[in-house]
Design an enzyme around this catalytic site. Structure first.
Site, PDB file in Angstrom:
ATOM      1  N   TYR A   1      54.176   2.361  21.651  1.00  0.00           N
ATOM      2  CA  TYR A   1      54.019   2.174  20.208  1.00  0.00           C
ATOM      3  C   TYR A   1      52.855   3.064  19.778  1.00  0.00           C
ATOM      4  CZ  TYR A   1      53.972  -0.652  15.875  1.00  0.00           C
ATOM      5  OH  TYR A   1      54.033  -1.093  14.576  1.00  0.00           O
TER       6      TYR A   1
ATOM      7  N   ARG B   1      58.249   9.437   6.430  1.00  0.00           N
ATOM      8  CA  ARG B   1      56.807   9.135   6.456  1.00  0.00           C
ATOM      9  C   ARG B   1      56.491   8.441   7.784  1.00  0.00           C
ATOM     10  NH1 ARG B   1      53.050   5.566   6.187  1.00  0.00           N
ATOM     11  NH2 ARG B   1      54.613   3.938   6.442  1.00  0.00           N
TER      12      ARG B   1
ATOM     13  N   LYS C   1      59.956   0.248  18.086  1.00  0.00           N
ATOM     14  CA  LYS C   1      59.887  -1.056  17.417  1.00  0.00           C
ATOM     15  C   LYS C   1      60.806  -2.062  18.072  1.00  0.00           C
ATOM     16  CE  LYS C   1      57.231  -0.424  13.628  1.00  0.00           C
ATOM     17  NZ  LYS C   1      56.222  -1.312  13.059  1.00  0.00           N
TER      18      LYS C   1
ATOM     19  N   GLU D   1      61.941   1.153   8.009  1.00  0.00           N
ATOM     20  CA  GLU D   1      60.739   1.612   8.712  1.00  0.00           C
ATOM     21  C   GLU D   1      60.400   3.055   8.336  1.00  0.00           C
ATOM     22  OE1 GLU D   1      57.495   1.065  11.000  1.00  0.00           O
ATOM     23  OE2 GLU D   1      59.027  -0.458  10.663  1.00  0.00           O
ATOM     24  N   ASP D   2      59.168   3.257   7.890  1.00  0.00           N
ATOM     25  CA  ASP D   2      58.634   4.593   7.632  1.00  0.00           C
ATOM     26  C   ASP D   2      59.456   5.391   6.614  1.00  0.00           C
ATOM     27  OD1 ASP D   2      56.494   4.087   9.192  1.00  0.00           O
ATOM     28  OD2 ASP D   2      57.142   5.248  10.923  1.00  0.00           O
TER      29      ASP D   2
ATOM     30  N   ASP E   1      58.569  -3.281   7.228  1.00  0.00           N
ATOM     31  CA  ASP E   1      57.381  -3.558   8.029  1.00  0.00           C
ATOM     32  C   ASP E   1      56.141  -2.893   7.442  1.00  0.00           C
ATOM     33  OD1 ASP E   1      56.119  -4.754  10.291  1.00  0.00           O
ATOM     34  OD2 ASP E   1      56.020  -2.784  11.226  1.00  0.00           O
ATOM     35  N   ASP E   2      56.305  -1.724   6.840  1.00  0.00           N
ATOM     36  CA  ASP E   2      55.158  -1.015   6.281  1.00  0.00           C
ATOM     37  C   ASP E   2      54.582  -1.763   5.084  1.00  0.00           C
ATOM     38  OD1 ASP E   2      55.464   1.386   8.005  1.00  0.00           O
ATOM     39  OD2 ASP E   2      57.354   1.545   6.934  1.00  0.00           O
TER      40      ASP E   2
ATOM     41  N   ASN F   1      47.109   4.794  10.801  1.00  0.00           N
ATOM     42  CA  ASN F   1      47.545   5.237  12.131  1.00  0.00           C
ATOM     43  C   ASN F   1      47.990   6.693  12.074  1.00  0.00           C
ATOM     44  OD1 ASN F   1      47.352   2.755  13.624  1.00  0.00           O
ATOM     45  ND2 ASN F   1      49.081   1.991  12.448  1.00  0.00           N
TER      46      ASN F   1
END
Length: 589
Positions: free
Chosen positions: A137, A190, A208, A280-281, A303-304, A445
Site C-alpha cells: 500500500y 489522481r 486496496k 478510488e483516486d 475512500d478518498d 501521500n
C-alpha cells in the site's frame, strides 16, 4: 480432428507414431502445422494433474503439500522431497523480502507471490502487517503505479476502456469469479499525490483489495479490481513505448459520464444490489459528482472522501483525551480543500452536530479551509467550486497559511494539500504558540508529499505536538523522550467498513455508518497508546480492529433498516470474526 477429440473423450490414446516425429502426441489442434499468418484456437485440455495444481494460486501450497497429498494429487517428482509448514514458508519468505534494499523490489516479490500462492501471500501479510503494509500500500504502491507499464506481467483485474463501450456487461462476465462482493474502481486521474497515471493506476485497486482480504477478512474470490481507462493527459505516459493504456487524451463530459453510467448499470445487473463499489483516486471534479449521483441508487463508497474523513475523525475523537474538551470546543484549519479536505470537514461537522444537536450549518463555522488561493471566505463564494461553498465563512481574505493560523488560532491543523513541506517551521511554531498541545495532521501521500515530517513537528514544538500523517514515519526522539507518530491510514477504516456492509447485506452507505466506524476505531486506542503520544491503535491489531469496525457499521445498517441479512446475529463482533477469511492452508482429499 473430430475423431481425435472423440477418442480423447473415450479415454483412448492419441499417440500416432505414423504422423508424429518419433512418436508423441498428434497435432490435434493444428498449432504446429499452422503458419504464422493462420489463426489457431487456444485450446487447453484440463487433466487431473499435479502440474496444473502447482500453477493454481488459489490451491497451490508449494512444499507444504503432505506426503498423502503428493500421492493423491500426482505431485510425486514435481516437488523436492522436503515437506514444509506454512509457518516455515512465511519465515523463509520474510528473510527473502528483507534481503531487498529497494521497496519496489519488495513490492514485485509480493505481487509474484500473490500470483503463485494466494494463501501464503495473505498469511505473510497478516502476520507481518506493520512491516509489509507500506510495501503493498502507500507509499510503495505509488512508485509501482508510476512504473506499472514496466513491471506489468499479467492482468490482476479488469480493464474497461472506451473500446468496450456498449459491451461492459460482457466484459464483466469475462472475469472468472461470479460471487463478487467488493469492487474497487479507479480511472487513474489522481493517484495518491502523483497525479494522472491513466491505466497504470491499476496498482491502487489491486492493493486496496489485498487489504480488504488481509485486514478486513473479505474472501479474495469476492474481490474485483477494475481500471476504467478513458485516456490520460499525462504526456510522458503517452510518449512511453511501454505504456499499457489508451494512447489518447482523457474523455470528458458526456462521453465520460455515459461510460460510467453503463459501468454502474452493468455492475448492478451482473452482481446484484449488494455489491459494494468503492470509487478510488478519481479527480475532484468527478469524485463528488459520481458519489452524489450513485449513493442513492447503488452501494457506493469513496475512500478518498469518506474513508479518509472517517479515519481522521477517529483520530480527532481519540485525541480529545489528550487535548481535553469535546470536538465542538476546538477550531479546525485545513490546508487543502479538495475531496479529502472537504470530506473530512463535512464529517467533523456532522459529528459535532450529532453530539450537540446544533444544525450542521452552524457546526461548519468551527472549520476553516485554505486552498491554493488562500483562506476560503464569503467574498470568494461566486468563484468557488460547489463543494467548497459551504466553507466560505465571513471574514477578511487571507492569502497565506501562516496568516490564517495567526488569525483563526486553530487547535487542530490538518494538511490534505498533496504538496510536501507546506507546514513550514513558522507555521508549526505559530501553532505551538497558540496551543499547549497542538494537533498536527500531515495527511498527504506518499511520504514526500507530507506537509511536514514527524521529526519536524516534534522538534519545532519542543515535543508538545500530537502528530499523525498519511504515510508512516519512524519512531522519533526529542529531548530524551520517545514518540511514536500516528498514521491516519485509511486501512484502519475501509476494510472493516466494507466487511460490515457485506456481513449485514447492506444496500446503501449512510453517513451515520461512517460515524459508527470512526467511533469503533477511536475506542480501540488504550491508555498505553496515549502514553506514547499515539492517537491510533497499533496496526498489529488490525484484524481485531476491523471486526469492531465491521460490527459497529453492521449495527448501524440494521438500525437504519438498510441491512438485508436476517435474522440479525446476536453478537455482531463475534459474527464478524467468524466470517473473516482465514489464509491457513486447507487439507486436500
Amino acid at each position: 480432428m473430430d475423431s481425435s477429440l472423440k477418442r480423447m473423450k473415450d479415454g483412448e490414446s492419441i499417440i500416432d507414431p505414423k504422423s508424429t516425429v518419433g512418436g508423441g502426441v498428434a497435432d490435434v489442434y493444428g498449432e504446429d502445422r499452422a503458419t504464422e499468418d493462420q489463426l489457431v484456437t487456444p485450446w487447453t485440455v484440463s487433466v487431473t494433474s499435479g502440474y496444473t495444481l502447482l500453477r493454481d494460486p488459489h490451491h497451490n501450497k508449494g512444499l507444504a503439500f503432505t506426503e498423502r497429498e503428493r500421492d493423491s494429487h500426482y505431485l510425486r517428482g514435481l516437488l523436492p522431497p522436503a515437506v514444509s509448514t506454512q509457518e516455515l514458508q512465511v519465515k523463509k519468505l520474510m528473510q527473502s523480502i528483507r534481503s531487498y534494499d529497494i521497496p519496489l523490489h519488495k513490492y514485485v516479490a509480493m505481487m509474484d507471490l500473490q500470483e503463485r500462492n494466494e494463501r501464503l501471500f495473505y498469511k505473510l501479510l497478516i502476520d507481518n502487517v506493520e512491516e509489509l503494509l507500506p510495501i503493498v500500500y502507500t507509499p510503495t504502491v505509488g512508485e509501482a503505479c508510476q512504473k506499472y507499464g514496466s513491471i506489468f506481467k499479467r492482468p490482476q483485474g479488469l480493464y474497461i476502456s472506451l473500446k468496450e463501450k456498449g459491451k461492459i456487461l460482457e466484459v464483466l462476465k469475462n472475469w472468472p469469479e461470479r460471487s463478487i462482493q467488493v469492487i474497487v474502481a479507479t480511472d487513474g486521474e489522481r493517484i495518491l499525490g502523483l497525479g494522472d497515471l491513466g491505466c497504470q493506476g491499476m496498482g491502487i485497486p489491486v492493493g486496496k483489495l489485498a487489504l480488504y482480504t488481509a485486514l478486513g477478512g473479505v474472501r479474495p474470490s469476492a474481490c474485483l479490481p477494475i481500471t476504467i481507462d478513458v485516456g490520460t493527459n499525462n504526456q510522458k505516459l503517452l510518449d512511453d513505448e511501454f505504456y499499457i493504456g489508451l494512447r489518447q487524451k482523457r474523455a470528458t463530459g458526456k462521453e465520460y459520464y455515459d461510460l460510467l453510467e453503463e459501468f454502474m448499470s452493468a455492475v448492478k445487473q451482473n452482481y446484484g444490489e449488494k455489491v459494494l463499489v468503492q470509487f478510488e483516486d478519481f479527480a475532484n471534479h468527478n469524485a463528488f459528482e459520481l458519489l452524489a449521483k450513485y449513493r442513492t441508487t447503488h452501494l457506493v463508497f469513496n475512500d478518498d472522501i469518506q474513508g479518509t474523513a472517517s479515519v481522521v475523525l477517529a483520530g480527532l475523537v481519540a485525541s480529545l483525551k489528550l487535548l481535553g474538551g469535546s470536538l465542538a470546543d476546538h477550531t479546525f484549519l485545513f490546508f487543502g480543500a479538495g475531496e479529502a479536505g472537504t470530506g473530512i470537514a463535512e464529517l467533523i461537522a456532522l459529528e459535532i452536530s450529532t453530539k450537540t444537536n446544533i444544525p450542521v450549518e452552524e457546526a461548519r463555522k468551527k472549520i476553516w479551509l485554505v486552498d491554493s488561493k488562500g483562506l476560503i471566505v464569503g467574498s470568494r463564494k461566486e468563484s468557488l467550486q460547489h463543494f467548497k461553498k459551504p466553507w466560505a465563512h465571513e471574514r477578511e481574505p487571507l492569502s497565506t497559511l501562516l496568516d490564517a493560523v495567526k488569525a483563526i488560532k486553530p487547535s487542530v491543523l490538518i494538511g490534505t494539500s498533496g504538496v510536501g513541506q507546506t507546514f513550514t517551521k513558522d507555521v508549526v511554531e505559530a501553532m505551538a504558540a497558540i496551543n499547549e498541545r497542538p494537533l498536527i495532521m500531515a495527511l498527504s501521500n506518499p511520504t514526500l508529499q507530507a506537509e511536514c515530517t514527524a521529526e519536524q513537528a516534534y522538534t519545532w514544538t519542543e515535543g508538545r505536538a500530537i502528530y499523525s500523517s498519511g504515510s508512516p514515519f519512524d519512531r522519533c526522539e526529542y529531548n530524551g523522550k520517545s514518540f511514536i507518530p500516528g498514521q491516519a491510514n485509511n486501512a484502519y477504516i475501509f476494510p472493516g467498513l466494507g466487511f460490515g456492509l457485506v456481513i449485514s447485506g447492506a444496500i446503501r452507505v449512510h453517513d451515520e455508518m461512517l460515524l459508527a466506524a470512526s467511533e469503533a476505531l477511536a475506542s480501540q486506542v488504550m491508555q498505553e497508546h496515549y502514553d506514547k503520544g499515539m492517537i491510533y491503535p497499533p496496526l498489529a491489531n488490525i484484524r481485531k480492529i476491523s471486526a469492531h469496525v465491521a460490527a459497529n457499521v453492521a449495527v448501524k445498517a440494521y438500525e437504519l433498516g438498510l441491512a438485508t441479512r436476517l435474522p440479525r446475529p446476536t453478537d455482531l463482533v463475534k459474527y464478524a470474526e467468524s466470517c473473516m477469511y482465514s489464509p491457513n492452508y486447507r487439507s486436500y482429499r
